[in-house]
Design an enzyme around this catalytic site. Structure first.
Site, PDB file in Angstrom:
ATOM      1  N   GLU A 149      -0.472   2.010  -5.504  1.00 23.54           N
ATOM      2  CA  GLU A 149      -0.600   0.494  -4.396  1.00 23.54           C
ATOM      3  C   GLU A 149      -0.183  -1.234  -5.581  1.00 23.54           C
ATOM      4  O   GLU A 149      -1.456  -1.195  -6.281  1.00 23.54           O
ATOM      5  CB  GLU A 149      -2.030  -0.131  -3.658  1.00 23.54           C
ATOM      6  CG  GLU A 149      -1.909   1.297  -2.510  1.00 23.54           C
ATOM      7  CD  GLU A 149      -3.731   1.556  -1.618  1.00 23.54           C
ATOM      8  OE1 GLU A 149      -3.507   0.065  -1.573  1.00 23.54           O
ATOM      9  OE2 GLU A 149      -4.183   2.362  -2.093  1.00 23.54           O
ATOM     10  N   HIS A 187       0.633  -0.838   0.192  1.00 26.27           N
ATOM     11  CA  HIS A 187      -0.382   0.448  -0.424  1.00 26.27           C
ATOM     12  C   HIS A 187       1.092   1.179   0.239  1.00 26.27           C
ATOM     13  O   HIS A 187       0.792   1.835   0.601  1.00 26.27           O
ATOM     14  CB  HIS A 187      -0.890   0.027   1.404  1.00 26.27           C
ATOM     15  CG  HIS A 187      -1.837   0.542   1.605  1.00 26.27           C
ATOM     16  ND1 HIS A 187      -1.199   2.261   0.861  1.00 26.27           N
ATOM     17  CD2 HIS A 187      -3.074   0.622   1.476  1.00 26.27           C
ATOM     18  CE1 HIS A 187      -2.616   3.065   1.025  1.00 26.27           C
ATOM     19  NE2 HIS A 187      -3.991   1.694   1.328  1.00 26.27           N
TER      20      HIS A 187
END
EC number: 5.1.3.15
Length: 301
Positions: A273, A169
């Site tokens: 991400e 992330h």
């Protein structure tokens, strides 16, 4: 604890383990090519800056408050073994438990080009087993140099297949969210998570003038963050990942979070991400392994 880590895994002039103000152990990497920091809780890469760049490539909020059992705002959180909300258990943490539990160092070394390699393994506990019943090993290898390479491997050591969702992330440092664009996803379908969950198709480059939360599906494409104000492009190349999430909270949501670097730290970051989620979750058969690899590169223009 750090004495033993430094004795076994420290590398003179490249890698040292320290305890930060919160009591968490952080690996500090500084070699001829780049520098980075990585918290052993969550195997959380917090920062990365190649020596060729005047500005960090990976963003860490100036207001983040590292603490035992809490996630860190910024860097590259590890989302595993699910992405987003758990499919059936509302009380389980969003994005899984991997980013807030201890990991242990299992290997370190120097690459031929002078980059520094560090591998961590998730430490199972009663808490993690209560949320994840399957037998497995989860390793994250980080190679820090002029580029940043991250390899996350899930090995199924049990007798039955299981399904995982996962993500790195990563938050990227940018000049201003309103001045950048992201390419590489043109024509790709995505689930638009703002104001509902609608399936759309990307038309042209991604630009930002409000909250964006999109899960692009069925794509292994390289993405590029174009940042004319910083005169650079950030390249994000991946394998073993078939989803890409692009996210900015914008002002209202950022203000509710409280740790985005007030008043406008959110303007200096964007998340691109590398993910396996929704229809791209991964079945890991018994006795096999799945690896997701991401490599980041900053190019001055």
């Amino acid at each position: 604890m750090t004495t033993a880590l430094n004795s076994q895994f420290g590398i003179k002039g490249q890698l040292v383990f320290n305890v930060d103000a919160s009591g968490l152990i952080v690996a500090e990497i500084d070699n001829a090519l780049g520098r980075a920091s990585l918290c052993l809780q969550g195997a959380h890469l917090m920062s990365w800056q190649p020596k060729s760049q005047a500005v960090p490539v990976v963003w860490l909020s100036r207001d983040t408050k590292p603490a035992v059992g809490k996630s860190i705002r910024g860097g590259a959180p590890v989302c595993w073994p699910w992405f987003g909300a758990h499919a059936s258990e509302a009380g389980f943490p969003g994005h899984g438990f991997a980013r807030t539990v201890p990991w242990r160092v299992i290997e370190s070394g120097s690459e031929p080009d002078g980059a520094t390699r560090l591998t961590l393994r998730l430490v199972p506990s009663d808490k993690t087993r209560a949320q994840w019943l399957h037998e497995c090993n989860v390793d994250l290898t980080v190679i820090v140099g002029e580029t940043l390479r991250m390899e996350m491997t899930t090995e199924n050591t049990g007798a039955t297949n299981f399904v995982i969702g996962e993500a790195l992330h990563t938050y990227f440092q940018i000049s201003d969210i309103g001045a950048i664009r992201v390419t590489g996803l043109e024509g790709t379908e995505y689930w638009d998570k703002v104001g509902g969950s609608n399936l759309r198709r990307q038309d042209g480059a991604i630009t930002f003038n409000s909250e964006v939360d999109r899960v692009y599906i069925n794509t292994g494409s390289e993405c590029v963050i174009h940042d004319d104000k910083l005169a650079r492009r950030i390249h994000i190349a991946k394998s073993g990942s078939q989803s890409t999430v692009v996210w900015t909270p914008w002002v209202e949501k950022a203000n509710k979070m409280g740790d985005m670097g007030q008043p406008d730290g959110w303007r200096e970051m964007v998340c691109v991400e590398s993910v396996n989620a929704i229809e791209n979750v991964v079945t890991v058969a018994a006795g096999t392994r799945h690896t997701m690899i991401v490599e980041y590169r900053a190019e001055s223009v």
